[in-house]
Structures are given as structure tokens and as C-alpha cells.
Design a protein around this motif. Structure first.
Motif, PDB file in Angstrom:
ATOM      1  N   MET A  40       0.818  -1.203   0.000  1.00  0.00           N
ATOM      2  CA  MET A  40       0.000   0.000   0.000  1.00  0.00           C
ATOM      3  C   MET A  40       0.859   1.263   0.000  1.00  0.00           C
ATOM      4  O   MET A  40       0.474   2.289  -0.560  1.00  0.00           O
ATOM      5  CB  MET A  40      -0.959  -0.016   1.187  1.00  0.00           C
ATOM      6  CG  MET A  40      -1.994  -1.118   1.104  1.00  0.00           C
ATOM      7  SD  MET A  40      -3.213  -1.056   2.435  1.00  0.00           S
ATOM      8  CE  MET A  40      -4.114   0.424   2.018  1.00  0.00           C
ATOM      9  N   ALA A  41       2.037   1.191   0.612  1.00  0.00           N
ATOM     10  CA  ALA A  41       2.955   2.333   0.576  1.00  0.00           C
ATOM     11  C   ALA A  41       3.374   2.621  -0.853  1.00  0.00           C
ATOM     12  O   ALA A  41       3.450   3.778  -1.278  1.00  0.00           O
ATOM     13  CB  ALA A  41       4.172   2.060   1.451  1.00  0.00           C
ATOM     14  N   HIS A  42       3.641   1.571  -1.617  1.00  0.00           N
ATOM     15  CA  HIS A  42       3.997   1.754  -3.026  1.00  0.00           C
ATOM     16  C   HIS A  42       2.838   2.390  -3.793  1.00  0.00           C
ATOM     17  O   HIS A  42       3.053   3.220  -4.692  1.00  0.00           O
ATOM     18  CB  HIS A  42       4.388   0.419  -3.656  1.00  0.00           C
ATOM     19  CG  HIS A  42       5.802   0.026  -3.360  1.00  0.00           C
ATOM     20  ND1 HIS A  42       6.628  -0.561  -4.292  1.00  0.00           N
ATOM     21  CD2 HIS A  42       6.557   0.152  -2.231  1.00  0.00           C
ATOM     22  CE1 HIS A  42       7.821  -0.786  -3.759  1.00  0.00           C
ATOM     23  NE2 HIS A  42       7.790  -0.373  -2.502  1.00  0.00           N
ATOM     24  N   ALA A  43       1.602   2.023  -3.445  1.00  0.00           N
ATOM     25  CA  ALA A  43       0.438   2.616  -4.101  1.00  0.00           C
ATOM     26  C   ALA A  43       0.343   4.108  -3.791  1.00  0.00           C
ATOM     27  O   ALA A  43      -0.029   4.913  -4.654  1.00  0.00           O
ATOM     28  CB  ALA A  43      -0.835   1.900  -3.653  1.00  0.00           C
ATOM     29  N   GLU A  44       0.688   4.475  -2.554  1.00  0.00           N
ATOM     30  CA  GLU A  44       0.678   5.891  -2.190  1.00  0.00           C
ATOM     31  C   GLU A  44       1.684   6.673  -3.027  1.00  0.00           C
ATOM     32  O   GLU A  44       1.394   7.760  -3.556  1.00  0.00           O
ATOM     33  CB  GLU A  44       0.999   6.061  -0.700  1.00  0.00           C
ATOM     34  CG  GLU A  44       0.019   5.412   0.261  1.00  0.00           C
ATOM     35  CD  GLU A  44      -1.363   6.018   0.190  1.00  0.00           C
ATOM     36  OE1 GLU A  44      -1.504   7.150  -0.312  1.00  0.00           O
ATOM     37  OE2 GLU A  44      -2.313   5.356   0.627  1.00  0.00           O
ATOM     38  N   TRP A  45       2.881   6.115  -3.158  1.00  0.00           N
ATOM     39  CA  TRP A  45       3.914   6.809  -3.946  1.00  0.00           C
ATOM     40  C   TRP A  45       3.544   6.845  -5.418  1.00  0.00           C
ATOM     41  O   TRP A  45       3.829   7.829  -6.120  1.00  0.00           O
ATOM     42  CB  TRP A  45       5.271   6.149  -3.726  1.00  0.00           C
ATOM     43  CG  TRP A  45       5.842   6.443  -2.374  1.00  0.00           C
ATOM     44  CD1 TRP A  45       6.106   5.557  -1.374  1.00  0.00           C
ATOM     45  CD2 TRP A  45       6.197   7.739  -1.865  1.00  0.00           C
ATOM     46  NE1 TRP A  45       6.609   6.212  -0.275  1.00  0.00           N
ATOM     47  CE2 TRP A  45       6.678   7.548  -0.547  1.00  0.00           C
ATOM     48  CE3 TRP A  45       6.154   9.033  -2.383  1.00  0.00           C
ATOM     49  CZ2 TRP A  45       7.114   8.615   0.246  1.00  0.00           C
ATOM     50  CZ3 TRP A  45       6.586  10.093  -1.602  1.00  0.00           C
ATOM     51  CH2 TRP A  45       7.060   9.868  -0.299  1.00  0.00           C
ATOM     52  N   ARG A  46       2.884   5.796  -5.888  1.00  0.00           N
ATOM     53  CA  ARG A  46       2.419   5.802  -7.271  1.00  0.00           C
ATOM     54  C   ARG A  46       1.410   6.920  -7.496  1.00  0.00           C
ATOM     55  O   ARG A  46       1.395   7.575  -8.550  1.00  0.00           O
ATOM     56  CB  ARG A  46       1.801   4.445  -7.626  1.00  0.00           C
ATOM     57  CG  ARG A  46       1.275   4.352  -9.056  1.00  0.00           C
ATOM     58  CD  ARG A  46       0.905   2.907  -9.398  1.00  0.00           C
ATOM     59  NE  ARG A  46      -0.071   2.357  -8.468  1.00  0.00           N
ATOM     60  CZ  ARG A  46      -1.387   2.498  -8.609  1.00  0.00           C
ATOM     61  NH1 ARG A  46      -1.874   3.164  -9.648  1.00  0.00           N
ATOM     62  NH2 ARG A  46      -2.220   1.959  -7.741  1.00  0.00           N
ATOM     63  N   PRO A  64       8.264  -0.193 -12.734  1.00  0.00           N
ATOM     64  CA  PRO A  64       7.092  -0.044 -11.864  1.00  0.00           C
ATOM     65  C   PRO A  64       7.385  -0.141 -10.368  1.00  0.00           C
ATOM     66  O   PRO A  64       6.465  -0.324  -9.565  1.00  0.00           O
ATOM     67  CB  PRO A  64       6.201  -1.199 -12.316  1.00  0.00           C
ATOM     68  CG  PRO A  64       7.176  -2.258 -12.717  1.00  0.00           C
ATOM     69  CD  PRO A  64       8.354  -1.543 -13.318  1.00  0.00           C
ATOM     70  N   ASP A  65       8.636  -0.066  -9.972  1.00  0.00           N
ATOM     71  CA  ASP A  65       9.001  -0.180  -8.563  1.00  0.00           C
ATOM     72  C   ASP A  65       8.919   1.188  -7.893  1.00  0.00           C
ATOM     73  O   ASP A  65       9.830   2.010  -8.018  1.00  0.00           O
ATOM     74  CB  ASP A  65      10.419  -0.749  -8.427  1.00  0.00           C
ATOM     75  CG  ASP A  65      10.825  -0.928  -6.960  1.00  0.00           C
ATOM     76  OD1 ASP A  65       9.949  -0.755  -6.080  1.00  0.00           O
ATOM     77  OD2 ASP A  65      11.999  -1.217  -6.709  1.00  0.00           O
ATOM     78  N   TYR A  66       7.810   1.433  -7.157  1.00  0.00           N
ATOM     79  CA  TYR A  66       7.572   2.734  -6.550  1.00  0.00           C
ATOM     80  C   TYR A  66       8.049   2.766  -5.099  1.00  0.00           C
ATOM     81  O   TYR A  66       7.299   3.119  -4.187  1.00  0.00           O
ATOM     82  CB  TYR A  66       6.088   3.088  -6.631  1.00  0.00           C
ATOM     83  CG  TYR A  66       5.658   3.497  -8.029  1.00  0.00           C
ATOM     84  CD1 TYR A  66       5.698   4.823  -8.420  1.00  0.00           C
ATOM     85  CD2 TYR A  66       5.249   2.546  -8.951  1.00  0.00           C
ATOM     86  CE1 TYR A  66       5.323   5.204  -9.701  1.00  0.00           C
ATOM     87  CE2 TYR A  66       4.877   2.902 -10.243  1.00  0.00           C
ATOM     88  CZ  TYR A  66       4.918   4.237 -10.600  1.00  0.00           C
ATOM     89  OH  TYR A  66       4.558   4.611 -11.876  1.00  0.00           O
TER      90      TYR A  66
END
Length: 315
Positions: A40-46, A64-66
């Protein structure tokens, strides 16, 4: 006034505002990511990258590595990113130098200091322990430039063009932050109205430094409809769309008074202003929040292009 001078003042202000808005988004993303698991942290950065319209550039460089540190360094200092904060500050300084005689000494010194301070702060990759200090420095330097502009500039065409640049950029930023809310931030529509949904709305307010103002006006109640109304239609909040439109109208009125005539952009902006004055939040939701915001973004861009055309920026 020479078109290239108007162009320099306008874009100096746009670049400064863009740099500050980027810092605000990074801070909001960082706060949210701290409370999430890795996925979910990666989704936030995305979502931060998507809001800034830099998805293709980021993925071309990193795939795609956020990961958080990778995202914020891309947005702050990456040389491959022409939209980085460092590039925006340098663009602001370059434009300011080109119109040096149209600025007061205090404004030029504040912009030059911002460039020197941030160039040093972003000379090396920013690690997590230093991120808060770097973001605070960006906001502080932008505030100092804005204070110098407001406190020392004559209210003439130079000042009006800088203000137009500021509010074109600010309105676009607020609109994009709000629009990405339902399309990127939430994992699915099933989350709408949940505790996660409320936290996401709070993050939107943080990104525009509107959380405290909103709580003052609404007794601390986090209501999505109320937040949307606050960011779209509240004329008291300096980052709402309505506030930005009102300021664009007043600064264009100043130019019309100074030059003795109106241009096509005045009529275009009158229509946009009338739309805001006659719109309620119920009408916005009835027609679709996404559709309203997309229409505003398109109109805002048309206004920016009309300003450049009507005042012959490149002549």
C-alpha cells in the motif's frame, strides 16, 4: 511591456509554485506511506507520481518499482527528470535573471538564495531521516520569495504577471490532487466511506496545507463532500479553485486598467468565474466530480495559453 519580460515573470512564478506544490505532495505521500504496509505504501507513492503527471517518465527510468526513496529523489533531484524540484528552482532563477530589471532587489535575492540553498540541499541523494528538513526548506524558500514579492513589488504589470503565473499553477495543482483521489488513491470503490477513505481525504487536505483551516470551519468533522466543497468552492481558502479563479480575474483586471483595454482572455475567464459563482457542490456531484475537475483543468490551460497569446510572450 515587452512580451519576453511578461513571459519571464509569469514562468518564474509558475516554476516556484510548481516546486512548492511538489514538495507538499511528497510530504503528504510520505505521511501516508508511513502508516501502510509495503504494497500500500507503493500505491501511495504511485499516486504522488500520477498526480504530478510523471508516471511515464518515472517508469521509463525505474520501471514499476515505486519505492519511497526512489520516488522522492526522482521528484526532488533526478537529472533525468525535467519536472524535478531542482529543475523547477533553476528554471525560476533563469527566468528571474532574464527579467532582473523588472524585479526588486529583495525578490531577486530571495530567488537566488532559494536556488543556492536548494542546490546544496539536493546535491546528494535525500535519505529518509533528512527528507523532512529538505521539504521544509523548499516550502520556506518559496514562502520567502512570495513574501518579497508581496512586500516590495509595485502593483504594476510585472506584479500582475507573476501573480497570474502563481494562480494558474496553484489551481492546476489543487485540481489534480483532488481528481486523483478516487482514481488512484483508493484501492477500490469498496473503500469509499471507510476509515481508509477518511484518512485519504485528510491526506488531500495536508497536501494543500488546508487541514487546520478545514477543521476550524467544520468543527473537525471529516466529510468528503465538505472537503470537496472546501477545495473547489470556498473563496476564503487560498488554494481552492474558486480563490485561484478570483485572483486570476483581479490580476487580469489590473492589466486591463494599466493597458487601457481588455483581451480575449478576459472574456474566457469571465465565463469560468461565472460558472464558479453559479455552482453549488450538489451541482458538482450531480454532474460528476471528475468531469467538473477535468473541465476546470482544460479551461485553466486555455486561460494560460490565452495569456501567452494575448500579451505576446514571445515577441
Amino acid at each position: 511591456m515587452l512580451g519576453r519580460t511578461a513571459n519571464g515573470a509569469f514562468w518564474m512564478a509558475r516554476y516556484l509554485e510548481r516546486a512548492e506544490n511538489t514538495a507538499r505532495l511528497i510530504e503528504a505521500g510520505f505521511r501516508m506511506a508511513l502508516t501502510r504496509d509495503a504494497a500500500m505504501a507503493h500505491a501511495e507513492w504511485r499516486s504522488v507520481i500520477a498526480t504530478l503527471g510523471q508516471t511515464s517518465g518515472f517508469e521509463a527510468a525505474y520501471g514499476p518499482d515505486y519505492a519511497g526513496e526512489r520516488v522522492w529523489n526522482f521528484l526532488l533531484r533526478d537529472k533525468s527528470n525535467p519536472g524535478s524540484v531542482l529543475a523547477q528552482i533553476e528554471g525560476a532563477r533563469t527566468n528571474a535573471r532574464g527579467v532582473r530589471t523588472a524585479l526588486t532587489r529583495e525578490v531577486w535575492e530571495a530567488i537566488n538564495e532559494a536556488w543556492m540553498v536548494l542546490k546544496d540541499a539536493l546535491a546528494r541523494p535525500v535519505r529518509e531521516p533528512a527528507l523532512g528538513q529538505v521539504l521544509a526548506a523548499i516550502r520556506r524558500q518559496a514562502t520567502q520569495v512570495r513574501g518579497a514579492l508581496d512586500g516590495t513589488m509595485l502593483r504594476n504589470e510585472n506584479y500582475n504577471f507573476t501573480r497570474l503565473g502563481t494562480f494558474i499553477e496553484r489551481g492546476d495543482s489543487t485540481a489534480r490532487i483532488l481528481d486523483v483521489k478516487y482514481y488512484v488513491l483508493l484501492p477500490s470503490l469498496a473503500w469509499v466511506g471507510s476509515s481508509l477513505d477518511n484518512v485519504q481525504w485528510e491526506s488531500v487536505l495536508r497536501a494543500v496545507s488546508g487541514e487546520r483551516a478545514y477543521r476550524w470551519l467544520n468543527a473537525g468533522v471529516m466529510d468528503p463532500k465538505g472537503i470537496a466543497e472546501f477545495l473547489l468552492l470556498d473563496r476564503r481558502f487560498p488554494r481552492s479553485l474558486h480563490f485561484c479563479v478570483d485572483k486570476l480575474r483581479s490580476n487580469l483586471a489590473g492589466l486591463a486598467h494599466q493597458y487601457g483595454h481588455e483581451a480575449s482572455v478576459h472574456e474566457l475567464l469571465r465565463g469560468l468565474g461565472t460558472r464558479f459563482h453559479e455552482t453549488s457542490i450538489e451541482m458538482v456531484f450531480e454532474g460528476g466530480l471528475h468531469e467538473f475537475i477535468q473541465d476546470f483543468i482544460a479551461c485553466n490551460q486555455q486561460v494560460a495559453q490565452a495569456i501567452e497569446r494575448d500579451y505576446r510572450f514571445y515577441k
